[in-house]
Scaffold this motif. Structure first.
Motif, mmCIF file in Angstrom:
data_model
loop_
_atom_site.group_PDB
_atom_site.id
_atom_site.type_symbol
_atom_site.label_atom_id
_atom_site.label_comp_id
_atom_site.label_asym_id
_atom_site.label_seq_id
_atom_site.Cartn_x
_atom_site.Cartn_y
_atom_site.Cartn_z
ATOM 1 N N ALA A 1 -48.497 23.636 -51.906
ATOM 2 C CA ALA A 1 -48.682 25.060 -51.621
ATOM 3 C C ALA A 1 -48.755 25.313 -50.121
ATOM 4 O O ALA A 1 -48.225 26.318 -49.632
ATOM 5 N N ALA A 2 -49.392 24.415 -49.388
ATOM 6 C CA ALA A 2 -49.454 24.549 -47.923
ATOM 7 C C ALA A 2 -48.056 24.467 -47.321
ATOM 8 O O ALA A 2 -47.710 25.233 -46.411
ATOM 9 N N VAL B 1 -61.076 24.502 -38.903
ATOM 10 C CA VAL B 1 -60.445 24.468 -40.224
ATOM 11 C C VAL B 1 -61.426 23.842 -41.206
ATOM 12 O O VAL B 1 -61.739 22.657 -41.121
ATOM 13 N N ARG B 2 -61.897 24.676 -42.121
ATOM 14 C CA ARG B 2 -62.824 24.234 -43.167
ATOM 15 C C ARG B 2 -62.388 24.905 -44.460
ATOM 16 O O ARG B 2 -62.418 26.127 -44.563
ATOM 17 N N LEU B 3 -61.975 24.128 -45.428
ATOM 18 C CA LEU B 3 -61.585 24.670 -46.723
ATOM 19 C C LEU B 3 -61.943 23.654 -47.798
ATOM 20 O O LEU B 3 -61.309 22.603 -47.915
ATOM 21 N N ALA B 4 -63.004 23.955 -48.525
ATOM 22 C CA ALA B 4 -63.475 23.101 -49.617
ATOM 23 C C ALA B 4 -63.478 23.950 -50.879
ATOM 24 O O ALA B 4 -64.280 24.867 -51.011
ATOM 25 N N ILE B 5 -62.558 23.659 -51.769
ATOM 26 C CA ILE B 5 -62.391 24.458 -52.986
ATOM 27 C C ILE B 5 -63.121 23.767 -54.142
ATOM 28 O O ILE B 5 -62.710 22.703 -54.601
ATOM 29 N N GLY B 6 -64.200 24.381 -54.571
ATOM 30 C CA GLY B 6 -64.997 23.833 -55.662
ATOM 31 C C GLY B 6 -64.475 24.271 -57.022
ATOM 32 O O GLY B 6 -63.727 25.240 -57.142
ATOM 33 N N GLY B 7 -64.889 23.534 -58.041
ATOM 34 C CA GLY B 7 -64.510 23.871 -59.409
ATOM 35 C C GLY B 7 -63.019 23.906 -59.634
ATOM 36 O O GLY B 7 -62.510 24.667 -60.459
ATOM 37 N N SER B 8 -62.305 23.051 -58.944
ATOM 38 C CA SER B 8 -60.839 23.119 -58.935
ATOM 39 C C SER B 8 -60.204 22.903 -60.307
ATOM 40 O O SER B 8 -59.174 23.521 -60.611
ATOM 41 N N VAL C 1 -53.570 30.674 -51.443
ATOM 42 C CA VAL C 1 -52.407 30.749 -50.549
ATOM 43 C C VAL C 1 -52.825 31.301 -49.184
ATOM 44 O O VAL C 1 -52.426 30.766 -48.142
ATOM 45 N N ALA C 2 -53.643 32.337 -49.177
ATOM 46 C CA ALA C 2 -54.098 32.922 -47.917
ATOM 47 C C ALA C 2 -54.951 31.934 -47.123
ATOM 48 O O ALA C 2 -54.775 31.780 -45.909
ATOM 49 N N GLN C 3 -55.855 31.223 -47.812
ATOM 50 C CA GLN C 3 -56.710 30.259 -47.136
ATOM 51 C C GLN C 3 -55.912 29.079 -46.586
ATOM 52 O O GLN C 3 -56.157 28.625 -45.464
ATOM 53 N N VAL D 1 -54.060 27.737 -37.989
ATOM 54 C CA VAL D 1 -55.019 27.305 -36.987
ATOM 55 C C VAL D 1 -54.686 25.888 -36.500
ATOM 56 O O VAL D 1 -54.729 25.606 -35.295
ATOM 57 N N LEU D 2 -54.332 24.991 -37.425
ATOM 58 C CA LEU D 2 -53.948 23.639 -37.040
ATOM 59 C C LEU D 2 -52.683 23.655 -36.194
ATOM 60 O O LEU D 2 -52.600 22.951 -35.176
ATOM 61 N N ALA D 3 -51.691 24.443 -36.587
ATOM 62 C CA ALA D 3 -50.444 24.531 -35.814
ATOM 63 C C ALA D 3 -50.712 25.079 -34.415
ATOM 64 O O ALA D 3 -50.162 24.576 -33.432
#
Length: 186
Positions: A25-26, A145-152, A168-170, A177-179
């Motif tokens: 997706a990224a 950059v912090r993205l931790a998706i719980g209950g995946s 998708v937005a996250q 930000v990384l780029a």
């Protein structure tokens, strides 16, 4: 327009893993001018051993990883959480990329860590351990950059993360930000 290449390493080897789907997706939703490349073959890389890390004799899979990193502007690690930490395959990749000491393929490279896990906290322990390890290995960790998706497992039951607008937005923001950090480091 300049193109920024982000090498992505997924800590899960399962073909259908949600973390792999996050990487897909990224890549699909990367901002214009940014290419997110998913590295295939982490499972083929032998455990790091200085005895086999000899110039001209580095195992082919490990050399392919180093070459892919050297050809990239940034590194995105996507990690599940296994028993409270990152998977061995991801730590092994970091070990190979950290060598030769002080001049590894990720030395100074902008690097971000994201991921998902079944638990409510989304694998934050694994992500924190990965940030620590990759930073010690010489990468420049992009802390914003912090993205931790719980209950995946339940969140994405029956859907791909790229079909979830919030995800998708996250992901798009994390890659942007990384780029941006990668461009400013060049």
């Amino acid at each position: 327009m300049l193109s920024t290449t982000i090498l992505t390493l997924v800590g899960s080897l399962r073909a259908g893993s949600i973390n792999r789907q996050l990487a897909e997706a990224a890549a699909a939703g990367a901002p214009e001018g940014v290419e997110v490349k998913l590295f295939e073959g982490l499972g083929e890389i032998p455990f790091y051993n200085e005895d086999i890390d000899v110039e001209g004799f580095v195992p082919e899979a490990a050399q392919a990883l180093r070459n892919a990193a050297a050809a990239s502007d940034g590194l995105l690690l996507i990690s599940p959480e296994y028993n409270g930490t990152m998977p061995a395959v991801l730590k092994n990749a970091i070990d190979w990329l950290s060598r030769p000491f002080g001049a590894g393929a990720i030395s100074g490279m902008p690097t971000a860590v994201i991921g998902s896990a079944f638990g409510q906290y989304g694998g934050v322990w694994a992500q924190d351990d990965a940030r620590k390890s990759v930073g010690i290995a010489g990468a420049r960790v992009v802390e914003e950059v912090r993205l931790a998706i719980g209950g995946s497992v339940t969140r994405y039951d029956g859907i791909h993360p790229q079909d979830d607008p919030d995800t998708v937005a996250q992901l798009g923001e994390a890659v942007r930000v990384l780029a941006d950090a990668s461009v400013s480091a060049a």
